[in-house]
Design a protein around this motif. Structure first.
Motif, PDB file in Angstrom:
ATOM      1  N   ILE A   1       0.966  -1.259  -0.069  1.00 49.58           N
ATOM      2  CA  ILE A   1      -0.035   0.046  -0.035  1.00 49.58           C
ATOM      3  C   ILE A   1       0.867   1.120   0.060  1.00 49.58           C
ATOM      4  O   ILE A   1       1.481   1.504   0.867  1.00 49.58           O
ATOM      5  N   SER A   2       0.926   2.079  -1.152  1.00 51.31           N
ATOM      6  CA  SER A   2       2.052   3.061  -1.239  1.00 51.31           C
ATOM      7  C   SER A   2       1.333   4.332  -1.846  1.00 51.31           C
ATOM      8  O   SER A   2       0.327   4.159  -2.622  1.00 51.31           O
ATOM      9  N   ARG A   3       2.178   5.326  -1.699  1.00 57.91           N
ATOM     10  CA  ARG A   3       1.722   6.695  -2.433  1.00 57.91           C
ATOM     11  C   ARG A   3       2.224   6.476  -3.982  1.00 57.91           C
ATOM     12  O   ARG A   3       3.419   6.086  -4.109  1.00 57.91           O
ATOM     13  N   ARG A   4       1.270   6.824  -4.800  1.00 60.35           N
ATOM     14  CA  ARG A   4       1.566   6.910  -6.329  1.00 60.35           C
ATOM     15  C   ARG A   4       1.279   7.965  -6.765  1.00 60.35           C
ATOM     16  O   ARG A   4       0.407   8.847  -6.421  1.00 60.35           O
ATOM     17  N   ASP A   5       1.899   8.542  -8.170  1.00 58.11           N
ATOM     18  CA  ASP A   5       1.523   9.628  -8.757  1.00 58.11           C
ATOM     19  C   ASP A   5       0.550   8.988 -10.064  1.00 58.11           C
ATOM     20  O   ASP A   5       1.024   8.404 -10.772  1.00 58.11           O
ATOM     21  N   LEU A   6      -0.767   8.878 -10.013  1.00 58.71           N
ATOM     22  CA  LEU A   6      -1.524   8.619 -10.913  1.00 58.71           C
ATOM     23  C   LEU A   6      -2.235   9.687 -11.596  1.00 58.71           C
ATOM     24  O   LEU A   6      -3.310  10.353 -11.210  1.00 58.71           O
ATOM     25  N   LEU A   7      -1.863   9.747 -12.899  1.00 54.65           N
ATOM     26  CA  LEU A   7      -2.575  10.803 -13.935  1.00 54.65           C
ATOM     27  C   LEU A   7      -2.555  12.219 -13.129  1.00 54.65           C
ATOM     28  O   LEU A   7      -3.231  13.038 -13.026  1.00 54.65           O
ATOM     29  N   GLY A   8      -1.479  12.421 -12.629  1.00 53.09           N
ATOM     30  CA  GLY A   8      -0.954  13.832 -11.972  1.00 53.09           C
ATOM     31  C   GLY A   8      -1.555  13.995 -10.621  1.00 53.09           C
ATOM     32  O   GLY A   8      -1.140  15.081 -10.015  1.00 53.09           O
ATOM     33  N   SER A   9      -2.219  13.077  -9.951  1.00 53.60           N
ATOM     34  CA  SER A   9      -2.565  13.274  -8.525  1.00 53.60           C
ATOM     35  C   SER A   9      -1.921  12.321  -7.548  1.00 53.60           C
ATOM     36  O   SER A   9      -2.092  11.133  -8.210  1.00 53.60           O
ATOM     37  N   LEU A  10      -1.281  12.720  -6.770  1.00 57.25           N
ATOM     38  CA  LEU A  10      -0.812  11.701  -5.641  1.00 57.25           C
ATOM     39  C   LEU A  10      -1.701  11.141  -4.586  1.00 57.25           C
ATOM     40  O   LEU A  10      -2.555  11.779  -4.345  1.00 57.25           O
ATOM     41  N   GLY A  11      -1.491  10.024  -4.431  1.00 55.85           N
ATOM     42  CA  GLY A  11      -2.350   9.246  -3.474  1.00 55.85           C
ATOM     43  C   GLY A  11      -2.161   7.881  -3.223  1.00 55.85           C
ATOM     44  O   GLY A  11      -1.328   7.296  -3.858  1.00 55.85           O
ATOM     45  N   GLU A  12      -2.690   7.361  -2.091  1.00 54.75           N
ATOM     46  CA  GLU A  12      -2.542   5.821  -2.267  1.00 54.75           C
ATOM     47  C   GLU A  12      -3.120   5.152  -3.110  1.00 54.75           C
ATOM     48  O   GLU A  12      -4.179   5.179  -3.527  1.00 54.75           O
ATOM     49  N   ALA A  13      -2.283   3.793  -3.260  1.00 53.87           N
ATOM     50  CA  ALA A  13      -3.144   2.795  -4.105  1.00 53.87           C
ATOM     51  C   ALA A  13      -2.635   1.555  -3.374  1.00 53.87           C
ATOM     52  O   ALA A  13      -1.396   1.205  -2.926  1.00 53.87           O
TER      53      ALA A  13
END
Lengths: 361, 449
Positions: free
Chosen positions: B88-100
């Motif tokens: 469970i980590s923080r990612r940059d997905l389509l320009g928004s950072l958030g947990e995935a």
């Protein structure tokens, strides 16, 4: 792109995540597609619209007209490059020279000159148009006034003799041009003749001529004046390609017709018929090709209606009561100056800028 | 039978970009085989990111809830397939950072759930609106048109408003995309029943399914279904971008203008995406969480463009490979449509609840023009569906006249101005910046007072 890279490294990345090479990718915000349009396409469409009347003027006036047009275009392109080169490296200046805007200016200036104009008229006109009219303000898109009209008015005021000696266009029978008979010394434009003698005298001179044939295909004056029919053809082409909108030409023409029509009813002996006013003095050239210049006319539809109507009022006033026989250039230049104000006053309402009551609940 | 209605459209602006929908056969979809790994973002919706309720290295079952809503404007997230939580980590997905949440999928399990072939009518009599809303929250429903706004929030309009009409948005005006078209053609019943459930929640009287006239097959099928329900109807709108924008659609269908800064609910309307309606039906009828959706995989670079039923969280790379890989060099990867989607260089960016399509565009398809001088031609203003004068906003922004850009708040960022501009000015981008700058200044002002 630099920012994107920075964000990527700041985030925990699993080793198996595959990124396509950024340098090959288009990373941008939406939208990603665009219509196949460009400034050169717009400009060359205007040139195409001006082709019929240009070719017709070559046919009517002969080689002199070809010379006027060619030198006008050449000088215009040369001065465009010259002035653009002050601010840009060669490549950019060359690109600007070839983007079509200077070509349009060249053709329009040529159409605004008589076939007997000496070569230096074209040179001075292009110099003023490009220097004072366009590049003094920062080039394409920044000029408040139509560069061609700036050039033309400069010529008209500075060299009235060269600018108002016209040649008849009757290639079939040059002696038969009724304007030559009006004034034995030199030819005049129909509007000039009107200013001299009034409507009834003018009509007398024309009684032997097929007036419609004369006006539609065979008129004396500058190159662009020669055939109303060919001009309208070009104007319709521009309307059809949606390069220009109908607002400016229609309101311009309608207001001129209205004012001259009322005056004609008041005193038919002195004031010419509105149809005559519409057909002469580059009115159609002005209404379809000069007043509609995007850079110097309002953006919104309502603003364009106001702009066209203002051009119409000024043109009619100058023609009927001013000292110059024709007023298209002055009218458009004055309205060009008012364009920012018109834009401000006629700012269109936003979709949804309504009170709750009007929202049709 | 075609619905006998006149084709409606919105009044201001609009463009006709090349549709390019013919790249994909919209009458069918393929089901993606189970992937080996899933990456499920917890911020796929608008609002507060969901709170993860599983731990790393835990085993999860298919359809198990892995995250709970964190507040009212938030939704649950479920896993489509059984597996083990890898990280469970923080990612940059389509320009928004958030947990995935990264899940290693257990091999040899049955394929993730396809759409149920038969669609029995929902038992409206015995369903209360609270039940349906609870299903929405439980199933993690969000708007599937792209913005991914939590559905239960939208179905709870402000108290001072009364919604009497629900419009299902099947316009799908973006080029390339056919995901909604595919859904409507294959499952018209699910869409119609979903609409009935929405009407029930809101005690609304009328349900309208609106689609553009380039989807005649879907319109026919839907018309046949809604013929049994007197309160439902199908409306055909002209194919014109942005017909599917909320304000434009409401104006086209009902001739009502939503005042600036107000919700459709203020004029008695609610707009929902057709895929959301189908998902609502499945959530209520089969207690099925939102774990998969139809995604259009298209674009000139894709070997076999098609509609794919994909589980949420599957990487784009998997989808691309399923569609035969890239046959040409990819110049842009766009999640969503080419007019309003988001671009990325991450080929593994996962499918989320709001991903209606993934486009792999070639250099010829992407707008790569250089910006030139503004001619003030007014094209941007004439095509703007909101009546803005985008070139004016751009000039104000360029010269720092930030107090004059309030108009830009009306911008819906549809991109028509950039599309139509002969100088290729980035007008939408300037409007975005203007909105951001205006809001930032307003917030600062309020902070001072």
């Amino acid at each position: 792109m630099a920012e994107e890279t920075r964000i990527s490294t700041a985030v925990e990345m699993p080793p198996n995540q595959i990124d396509l090479p950024i340098e090959n990718m288009r990373l941008q915000s939406s939208p990603y597609i665009a219509a196949e349009t460009s400034i050169p396409k717009v400009m060359y469409n205007v040139v195409i619209a001006l082709l019929p009347v240009t070719l017709w003027s070559f046919w009517a006036f002969g080689l002199r007209a070809v010379g006027v047009m060619a030198s006008s275009i050449l000088f215009m392109l040369a001065f465009e490059y010259f002035f653009a080169r002050f601010r840009h490296p060669h490549q950019e200046a060359w690109r600007q020279t070839l983007d079509g805007s200077a070509l349009v200016s060249g053709v329009l200036l040529g159409l605004n000159l008589g076939p007997t104009s000496p070569w230096w008229i074209m040179m001075v006109g292009a110099l003023i148009a490009m220097g004072l009219g366009k590049h003094a303000y920062g080039g394409l898109g920044r000029n408040p006034f139509n560069p061609v009209l700036v050039g033309r008015v400069f010529l008209l005021i500075s060299f009235p003799a060269q600018m108002t000696s016209w040649k008849a266009a009757s290639w079939l029978n040059r002696d038969a041009d009724p304007l030559l008979n009006l004034d034995a010394v030199t030819s005049a434009t129909p509007l000039g003749a009107l200013k001299e003698g009034g409507w009834s005298k003018f009509l007398d001179a024309f009684s032997q001529t097929d007036l419609w044939n004369y006006i539609l295909f065979n008129k004396g004056g500058c190159l662009g004046d020669v055939s109303l029919f060919m001009l309208l053809l070009g104007g319709l082409y521009l309307l059809g390609r949606k390069i220009i909108t109908w607002q400016i030409p229609l309101s311009y023409v309608a207001v001129v017709a209205l004012i001259t029509g009322v005056m004609h009813l008041v005193d038919p002996a002195h004031y010419a018929s509105p149809l005559f006013h519409l057909a002469t003095g580059s009115l159609m050239l002005g209404a379809f090709f000069m007043a509609t210049d995007m850079v110097t006319s309002p953006v919104s539809r309502s603003g364009q209606l106001v702009f066209g109507a203002g051009c119409g009022v000024l043109t009619a006033a100058i023609r009927l009561w001013g000292s110059f026989p024709e007023g298209v250039s002055f009218a458009i230049l004055i309205m060009n100056g008012l364009t920012p104000l018109i834009d401000k006053w006629t700012k269109p309402a936003l979709f949804g800028a309504v009170k709750m009551k009007e929202a049709k609940l | 039978m075609m619905p006998a209605v006149k084709k409606v459209t919105f009044s201001k602006g609009g463009i006709h970009p090349p549709e390019r929908k013919e790249l994909v056969d919209s009458s069918r979809y393929s089901v993606l085989p189970n992937p080996q790994e899933l990456l499920i973002p917890l911020n796929q919706h608008l609002g507060a990111p969901s709170k993860v309720v599983v731990e790393a290295r835990a085993e999860v079952q298919a359809l198990q809830k892995i995250a709970e809503p964190a507040g009212f404007v938030s939704v649950s997230v479920h896993t489509p397939l059984a597996g083990k939580i890898k990280s469970i980590s923080r990612r940059d997905l389509l320009g928004s950072l958030g947990e995935a949440v990264q899940i290693t999928v257990t091999p040899d399990q049955p394929p993730f759930m396809d759409f149920n072939a038969d669609s029995p009518a929902p038992d409206l009599e015995h369903l209360s609106s609270e039940d349906i809303l609870a299903c929405c929250i439980e199933a993690g429903l969000v708007g599937m048109g792209g913005a991914a706004f939590p559905t239960h929030v939208k179905l709870t309009p402000p108290k001072e408003t009364r919604v009497e009409t629900v419009i299902l948005n099947g316009a799908e005006c973006e080029p390339y995309l056919t995901a909604d078209d595919c859904l409507m053609q294959n499952f018209p019943h699910k869409v119609a029943y979903g609409l009935l459930l929405m009407l029930k929640v809101l005690s609304a009287k009328k349900g309208i399914i609106a689609l553009e006239d380039n989807k005649s097959t879907a319109a026919k099928k839907l018309a046949a279904v809604v013929a049994d329900f007197p309160n439902l109807s199908v409306v055909l709108a002209k194919t014109k971008y942005p017909q599917g924008a909320e304000k434009q659609l409401v104006h086209a269908v009902l001739n009502r203008i939503i005042p600036l800064g107000k919700l459709p609910a203020h004029v008695g309307v609610l707009v929902q995406n057709v895929a959301t309606a189908a998902a609502l039906y499945e959530a209520v009828q089969f207690k099925l969480p939102l774990i998969r959706r139809i995604v259009t995989v298209s674009g000139g670079a894709v070997a076999k463009p098609q509609n794919v039923l994909a589980p949420i969280g599957v990487s784009g790379k998997e989808l691309l490979e399923f569609c035969g890989g890239a046959k040409k060099e990819i110049a842009a990867i766009v999640y969503g449509g080419p007019m309003m989607g988001k671009s990325t260089h991450r080929i593994e960016t996962p499918v989320t609840k709001g991903t209606s399509g993934i486009l792999y565009l070639t250099a010829e398809e992407v707008h790569t023009y250089e910006e030139r001088e503004c001619l003030r031609c007014g094209n941007c203003h004439r095509v703007c569906p909101m009546g803005l004068v985008p070139n004016e906003v751009m000039n104000y922004m360029k010269y720092g006249l930030y107090d004059k850009v309030e108009d830009a708040l009306a911008c819906i960022e549809c991109g028509t101005c950039v599309y139509a501009c002969p100088a290729h000015k980035r007008l939408t981008q300037w409007c975005r910046l203007a909105k951001y700058e205006w809001r930032r200044r307003e917030a600062k002002k309020q902070g001072k007072e």
